[in-house]
Design a protein around this motif. Structure first.
Motif, PDB file in Angstrom:
ATOM      1  N   THR A 231       0.849  -1.139   0.114  1.00 17.28           N
ATOM      2  CA  THR A 231       0.037  -0.110  -0.091  1.00 17.28           C
ATOM      3  C   THR A 231       0.806   1.044  -0.005  1.00 17.28           C
ATOM      4  O   THR A 231       0.734   2.092  -0.945  1.00 17.28           O
ATOM      5  CB  THR A 231      -0.886   0.249   1.128  1.00 17.28           C
ATOM      6  N   SER A 232       1.675   1.260   0.796  1.00 18.16           N
ATOM      7  CA  SER A 232       2.678   2.337   0.880  1.00 18.16           C
ATOM      8  C   SER A 232       3.312   2.584  -0.403  1.00 18.16           C
ATOM      9  O   SER A 232       3.698   3.897  -0.875  1.00 18.16           O
ATOM     10  CB  SER A 232       3.846   2.168   1.991  1.00 18.16           C
ATOM     11  N   ASP A 233       3.839   1.487  -1.012  1.00 16.86           N
ATOM     12  CA  ASP A 233       4.729   1.610  -2.388  1.00 16.86           C
ATOM     13  C   ASP A 233       3.627   2.190  -3.279  1.00 16.86           C
ATOM     14  O   ASP A 233       4.108   3.075  -4.126  1.00 16.86           O
ATOM     15  CB  ASP A 233       5.273   0.343  -2.605  1.00 16.86           C
ATOM     16  N   VAL A 234       2.621   1.687  -3.295  1.00 20.22           N
ATOM     17  CA  VAL A 234       1.410   2.087  -4.392  1.00 20.22           C
ATOM     18  C   VAL A 234       1.155   3.732  -4.198  1.00 20.22           C
ATOM     19  O   VAL A 234       1.217   4.210  -5.280  1.00 20.22           O
ATOM     20  CB  VAL A 234       0.264   1.310  -4.448  1.00 20.22           C
ATOM     21  N   ILE A 235       1.200   4.170  -2.909  1.00 22.32           N
ATOM     22  CA  ILE A 235       0.814   5.400  -2.611  1.00 22.32           C
ATOM     23  C   ILE A 235       1.872   6.341  -3.132  1.00 22.32           C
ATOM     24  O   ILE A 235       1.751   7.494  -3.746  1.00 22.32           O
ATOM     25  CB  ILE A 235       0.476   5.663  -1.292  1.00 22.32           C
ATOM     26  N   GLU A 236       3.210   5.864  -3.040  1.00 20.84           N
ATOM     27  CA  GLU A 236       4.326   6.551  -3.362  1.00 20.84           C
ATOM     28  C   GLU A 236       4.277   6.810  -4.870  1.00 20.84           C
ATOM     29  O   GLU A 236       4.482   7.697  -5.502  1.00 20.84           O
ATOM     30  CB  GLU A 236       5.676   6.059  -2.716  1.00 20.84           C
ATOM     31  N   ILE A 237       4.076   5.580  -5.715  1.00 20.25           N
ATOM     32  CA  ILE A 237       3.891   5.664  -7.055  1.00 20.25           C
ATOM     33  C   ILE A 237       2.891   6.660  -7.658  1.00 20.25           C
ATOM     34  O   ILE A 237       3.082   7.403  -8.394  1.00 20.25           O
ATOM     35  CB  ILE A 237       3.534   4.314  -7.639  1.00 20.25           C
ATOM     36  N   TRP A 238       1.921   6.981  -7.029  1.00 20.27           N
ATOM     37  CA  TRP A 238       0.686   7.725  -7.272  1.00 20.27           C
ATOM     38  C   TRP A 238       1.265   9.112  -7.126  1.00 20.27           C
ATOM     39  O   TRP A 238       0.869   9.841  -7.686  1.00 20.27           O
ATOM     40  CB  TRP A 238      -0.629   7.393  -6.617  1.00 20.27           C
ATOM     41  N   LYS A 239       1.799   9.268  -5.969  1.00 17.82           N
ATOM     42  CA  LYS A 239       2.446  10.469  -5.743  1.00 17.82           C
ATOM     43  C   LYS A 239       3.293  11.032  -6.625  1.00 17.82           C
ATOM     44  O   LYS A 239       3.427  12.315  -6.909  1.00 17.82           O
ATOM     45  CB  LYS A 239       3.170  10.592  -4.148  1.00 17.82           C
ATOM     46  N   ASN A 240       4.295  10.214  -7.267  1.00 17.68           N
ATOM     47  CA  ASN A 240       5.135  10.618  -8.387  1.00 17.68           C
ATOM     48  C   ASN A 240       4.359  10.835  -9.507  1.00 17.68           C
ATOM     49  O   ASN A 240       4.867  11.635 -10.582  1.00 17.68           O
ATOM     50  CB  ASN A 240       6.201   9.607  -8.345  1.00 17.68           C
TER      51      ASN A 240
ATOM     52  N   LEU B  91       1.085  11.917  -9.883  1.00 19.31           N
ATOM     53  CA  LEU B  91      -0.120  12.830 -10.055  1.00 19.31           C
ATOM     54  C   LEU B  91       0.706  14.182  -9.563  1.00 19.31           C
ATOM     55  O   LEU B  91       1.770  14.265  -9.101  1.00 19.31           O
ATOM     56  CB  LEU B  91      -1.019  12.630  -8.921  1.00 19.31           C
ATOM     57  N   SER B  92      -0.076  15.374 -10.029  1.00 14.86           N
ATOM     58  CA  SER B  92       0.531  16.719  -9.787  1.00 14.86           C
ATOM     59  C   SER B  92       0.006  16.792  -8.126  1.00 14.86           C
ATOM     60  O   SER B  92      -0.589  15.832  -7.671  1.00 14.86           O
ATOM     61  CB  SER B  92      -0.522  17.486 -10.493  1.00 14.86           C
ATOM     62  N   ALA B  93       0.847  17.773  -7.544  1.00  9.77           N
ATOM     63  CA  ALA B  93       0.759  18.037  -6.319  1.00  9.77           C
ATOM     64  C   ALA B  93      -0.820  18.127  -5.995  1.00  9.77           C
ATOM     65  O   ALA B  93      -1.222  17.496  -4.812  1.00  9.77           O
ATOM     66  CB  ALA B  93       1.496  18.941  -5.712  1.00  9.77           C
ATOM     67  N   GLU B  94      -1.238  18.852  -6.670  1.00 14.07           N
ATOM     68  CA  GLU B  94      -3.020  19.296  -6.456  1.00 14.07           C
ATOM     69  C   GLU B  94      -3.719  17.945  -6.466  1.00 14.07           C
ATOM     70  O   GLU B  94      -4.622  17.556  -5.644  1.00 14.07           O
ATOM     71  CB  GLU B  94      -3.585  20.165  -7.381  1.00 14.07           C
ATOM     72  N   GLU B  95      -3.604  17.262  -7.839  1.00 16.80           N
ATOM     73  CA  GLU B  95      -4.205  15.731  -7.536  1.00 16.80           C
ATOM     74  C   GLU B  95      -4.004  14.810  -6.401  1.00 16.80           C
ATOM     75  O   GLU B  95      -4.850  13.871  -6.104  1.00 16.80           O
ATOM     76  CB  GLU B  95      -3.668  15.183  -8.960  1.00 16.80           C
ATOM     77  N   PHE B  96      -2.779  14.718  -6.016  1.00 14.95           N
ATOM     78  CA  PHE B  96      -2.396  13.735  -5.136  1.00 14.95           C
ATOM     79  C   PHE B  96      -2.872  14.325  -3.784  1.00 14.95           C
ATOM     80  O   PHE B  96      -3.522  13.555  -2.945  1.00 14.95           O
ATOM     81  CB  PHE B  96      -0.879  13.842  -4.813  1.00 14.95           C
ATOM     82  N   ASP B  97      -3.113  15.825  -3.818  1.00 11.40           N
ATOM     83  CA  ASP B  97      -3.890  16.026  -2.363  1.00 11.40           C
ATOM     84  C   ASP B  97      -5.128  15.645  -2.236  1.00 11.40           C
ATOM     85  O   ASP B  97      -5.743  15.241  -1.329  1.00 11.40           O
ATOM     86  CB  ASP B  97      -3.733  17.670  -2.302  1.00 11.40           C
ATOM     87  N   GLU B  98      -5.955  15.665  -3.429  1.00  9.39           N
ATOM     88  CA  GLU B  98      -7.373  15.196  -3.736  1.00  9.39           C
ATOM     89  C   GLU B  98      -7.355  13.672  -3.558  1.00  9.39           C
ATOM     90  O   GLU B  98      -8.296  13.068  -2.718  1.00  9.39           O
ATOM     91  CB  GLU B  98      -7.756  15.381  -4.935  1.00  9.39           C
TER      92      GLU B  98
END
Length: 101
Positions: free
Chosen positions: A33-42, A44-51
């Motif tokens: 889960t942590s790895d996948v969240i890190e992938i999405w963080k990289n 997405l844009s900062a705004e999209e990742f905040d969403e």
């Protein structure tokens, strides 16, 4: 060492903070889960990742509510079973657990 009642009185019981599943898959899934969240963080844009984080927070809140309800139900059912065992009155556990949704 405090008794359970003393711990309860002093507000020192926090089962939600002390329960860690002992299933060996738990730590593997947490890491994935942590790895996948890190992938999405990289990705997405900062705004999209905040969403996305806001969505995950909402999920966490609803999941926490479900866990609390499950804990209460299980505790009531367990207490009802003990009362039924000690009194010999059959069906009491089921009636008690259904009485307090």
């Amino acid at each position: 060492m405090e008794s359970i009642l003393e711990s309860l009185y002093h507000g020192n019981l926090h089962p939600d903070e002390n329960i860690i599943p002992d299933d060996p898959q738990y730590s593997i899934l947490r890491k994935r889960t942590s790895d996948v969240i890190e992938i999405w963080k990289n990705r997405l844009s900062a705004e999209e990742f905040d969403e996305l984080e806001a969505l995950l927070d909402l999920y966490g809140q609803t999941h926490g509510m479900e866990l609390a309800a499950s804990f209460k139900y299980g505790f009531r059912l367990g207490a009802g079973i003990m009362v039924e065992v000690l009194t010999g009155e059959e069906g009491l556990a089921g009636r008690l657990s259904m009485q307090f949704p």
